[in-house]
Design a protein around this motif. Sequence first.
Motif, short mmCIF file in Angstrom:
data_model
loop_
_atom_site.label_atom_id
_atom_site.label_comp_id
_atom_site.label_asym_id
_atom_site.label_seq_id
_atom_site.Cartn_x
_atom_site.Cartn_y
_atom_site.Cartn_z
N CYS A 53 0.84 -1.20 0.00
CA CYS A 53 0.00 0.00 0.00
C CYS A 53 0.88 1.25 0.00
O CYS A 53 1.99 1.23 0.55
CB CYS A 53 -0.88 0.05 1.25
SG CYS A 53 -2.11 -1.24 1.37
N GLY A 54 0.38 2.33 -0.59
CA GLY A 54 1.08 3.60 -0.53
C GLY A 54 2.51 3.50 -1.03
O GLY A 54 2.79 2.98 -2.11
N THR A 55 3.44 4.01 -0.22
CA THR A 55 4.86 3.98 -0.57
C THR A 55 5.34 2.56 -0.88
O THR A 55 6.10 2.35 -1.83
CB THR A 55 5.68 4.60 0.57
OG1 THR A 55 5.50 6.02 0.55
CG2 THR A 55 7.16 4.27 0.45
N GLN A 102 6.24 -1.38 5.69
CA GLN A 102 7.28 -0.82 6.56
C GLN A 102 7.12 -1.34 7.98
O GLN A 102 8.07 -1.87 8.58
CB GLN A 102 7.22 0.71 6.52
CG GLN A 102 8.22 1.41 7.42
CD GLN A 102 7.80 1.53 8.87
OE1 GLN A 102 8.60 1.29 9.78
NE2 GLN A 102 6.56 1.86 9.15
N SER A 103 5.92 -1.21 8.51
CA SER A 103 5.67 -1.57 9.91
C SER A 103 5.45 -3.06 10.12
O SER A 103 5.66 -3.59 11.21
CB SER A 103 4.43 -0.83 10.43
OG SER A 103 3.26 -1.27 9.74
N GLY A 104 5.00 -3.74 9.06
CA GLY A 104 4.60 -5.14 9.21
C GLY A 104 3.24 -5.29 9.85
O GLY A 104 2.81 -6.41 10.17
N GLU A 105 2.54 -4.16 10.04
CA GLU A 105 1.23 -4.18 10.69
C GLU A 105 0.13 -3.54 9.83
O GLU A 105 -1.00 -3.37 10.30
CB GLU A 105 1.29 -3.45 12.04
CG GLU A 105 2.30 -4.01 13.03
CD GLU A 105 1.96 -5.42 13.52
OE1 GLU A 105 0.81 -5.88 13.30
OE2 GLU A 105 2.84 -6.06 14.12
N THR A 106 0.44 -3.18 8.60
CA THR A 106 -0.55 -2.53 7.74
C THR A 106 -1.74 -3.46 7.52
O THR A 106 -1.60 -4.54 6.94
CB THR A 106 0.09 -2.15 6.39
OG1 THR A 106 1.27 -1.40 6.63
CG2 THR A 106 -0.88 -1.35 5.54
N LYS A 107 -2.91 -3.02 7.97
CA LYS A 107 -4.09 -3.90 7.99
C LYS A 107 -4.46 -4.38 6.59
O LYS A 107 -4.80 -5.55 6.39
CB LYS A 107 -5.27 -3.16 8.63
CG LYS A 107 -6.50 -4.01 8.88
CD LYS A 107 -6.25 -5.11 9.90
CE LYS A 107 -7.53 -5.63 10.53
NZ LYS A 107 -8.53 -6.09 9.58
N ASP A 108 -4.41 -3.48 5.61
CA ASP A 108 -4.78 -3.87 4.24
C ASP A 108 -3.85 -4.97 3.71
O ASP A 108 -4.29 -5.87 2.99
CB ASP A 108 -4.73 -2.66 3.31
CG ASP A 108 -5.88 -1.69 3.56
OD1 ASP A 108 -6.95 -2.13 3.98
OD2 ASP A 108 -5.69 -0.48 3.32
N GLU A 149 12.42 4.66 11.83
CA GLU A 149 12.02 5.73 10.92
C GLU A 149 10.89 6.48 11.64
O GLU A 149 9.76 5.99 11.73
CB GLU A 149 11.55 5.18 9.57
CG GLU A 149 11.28 6.28 8.55
CD GLU A 149 10.91 5.75 7.17
OE1 GLU A 149 11.68 5.97 6.23
OE2 GLU A 149 9.86 5.09 7.07
N ILE A 150 11.20 7.65 12.18
CA ILE A 150 10.28 8.39 13.02
C ILE A 150 9.32 9.25 12.20
O ILE A 150 8.13 9.32 12.49
CB ILE A 150 11.05 9.28 14.01
CG1 ILE A 150 12.03 8.43 14.84
CG2 ILE A 150 10.10 10.06 14.91
CD1 ILE A 150 11.38 7.36 15.67
N SER A 151 9.85 9.91 11.19
CA SER A 151 9.04 10.79 10.36
C SER A 151 7.93 10.00 9.68
O SER A 151 8.15 8.89 9.18
CB SER A 151 9.93 11.47 9.31
OG SER A 151 9.20 12.41 8.56
N ALA A 154 7.58 8.19 4.59
CA ALA A 154 8.65 7.20 4.44
C ALA A 154 9.70 7.70 3.45
O ALA A 154 9.38 8.23 2.40
CB ALA A 154 8.06 5.88 3.96
N THR A 155 10.95 7.52 3.81
CA THR A 155 12.06 7.87 2.91
C THR A 155 13.02 6.69 2.82
O THR A 155 13.06 5.98 1.82
CB THR A 155 12.78 9.14 3.41
OG1 THR A 155 13.15 8.97 4.79
CG2 THR A 155 11.91 10.36 3.25
N LYS A 156 13.75 6.43 3.91
CA LYS A 156 14.76 5.37 3.85
C LYS A 156 14.13 3.99 3.75
O LYS A 156 14.75 3.08 3.18
CB LYS A 156 15.72 5.46 5.04
CG LYS A 156 15.09 5.32 6.42
CD LYS A 156 16.15 5.45 7.51
CE LYS A 156 15.54 5.33 8.91
NZ LYS A 156 16.57 5.36 9.97
#
Length: 350
Positions: A53-55, A102-108, A149-151, A154-156
């Motif tokens: 999803c997204g990035t 990124q998080s491994g928790e994205t519901k979709d 990655e706090i911001s 997403a970048t890195k």
Amino acid sequence: AVQKGGYAHFMLKEIHEQAQVAREVLNMLNGSPDVAAVIEKMKNARNLYFIGCGTSYHACLAGAVYFAQLAGRAVIPVLAPQFAPQYAPTVGAQDVGLFVSQSGETKDVLNALQVAEEKGMTCYGLANVIGSTLTKATVCALPLCCGYEISVPATKTFTNQVVTFLYLAYRLAGRDTAELETIPALMTQTLETVAAPVEALAQKINAWSDLYSLGYGATYAIALEGALKLKEITYAHCEGMLSTEFKHGPLSAVTKGLPIIFSVAPGDVPLIVSGLNEVTCRGAYAVAIGQDDPRLRANASDVIILPDSTPQIAALLAVLPLQLLSYHMSLLRGFDPDFPRNLSKTLTVD
């Protein structure tokens, strides 16, 4: 506690960490016993899906182009919520999916994973947070090695997703992955050389609330990612598109000075020049991001120069000035790029 390390914002710090984390993920992939097993499954798969999803979806799109260009392997990139209605009825045990979050928790993404596993698909993960639901629920998960990655934008994590896909494409093609060891130095060089011209560009186009980000081939995914960054933290409406689709309708939106950004891979210059001419003759302010080329200089209103590299690495490098552009425009508008309104780092709802 995670500190900004002398940078004004976490986003800027994380942009400048990309070279180091790219080096770390390449080292991890070179030493990972899981990579060979994943590649073998991919070789023998009936259909191969990259889901995010997204990035993360934009990284999947770039990965699909890399797999085709380098390994001659077709991949179906899928927005995770669309997987169940469009693809689930057709998949089975012969198919392989790589689920990206990124998080491994994205519901979709987790919803799509559940459907895929019920159909018998072999499912792998690509995530930054080890121990997350995605990493536990898949056959194996490759880590992004980005640290915190706090911001919110997403970048890195995006660039390491793309580096991972590029590495896997090299392995599938039987190419020497040592060629990718130039990426960290090229990233550092890019950030140094584009810093001043991108900051100047932000001043030139910041007054606009509408703009376009266009790409072709591997840079199509980069254009979409750049558009998303601009939307997320400047609140401007930036539409990402395939450059060749712009003439099919959106060309009517061009007015004098409208900013249109083209991300250019070295082999696509003649086609992009055609797109540049289509918009500049109607008054647009056309920006080309690519390797130094007299054809771009002659036909674009402004050129952001990238260091010379391969077509695939060039696409990856093109996202760096787009990240910086969104950052500087966010500051010019008085916004906090780390924590844009209405957004959170991890989406755990449908």
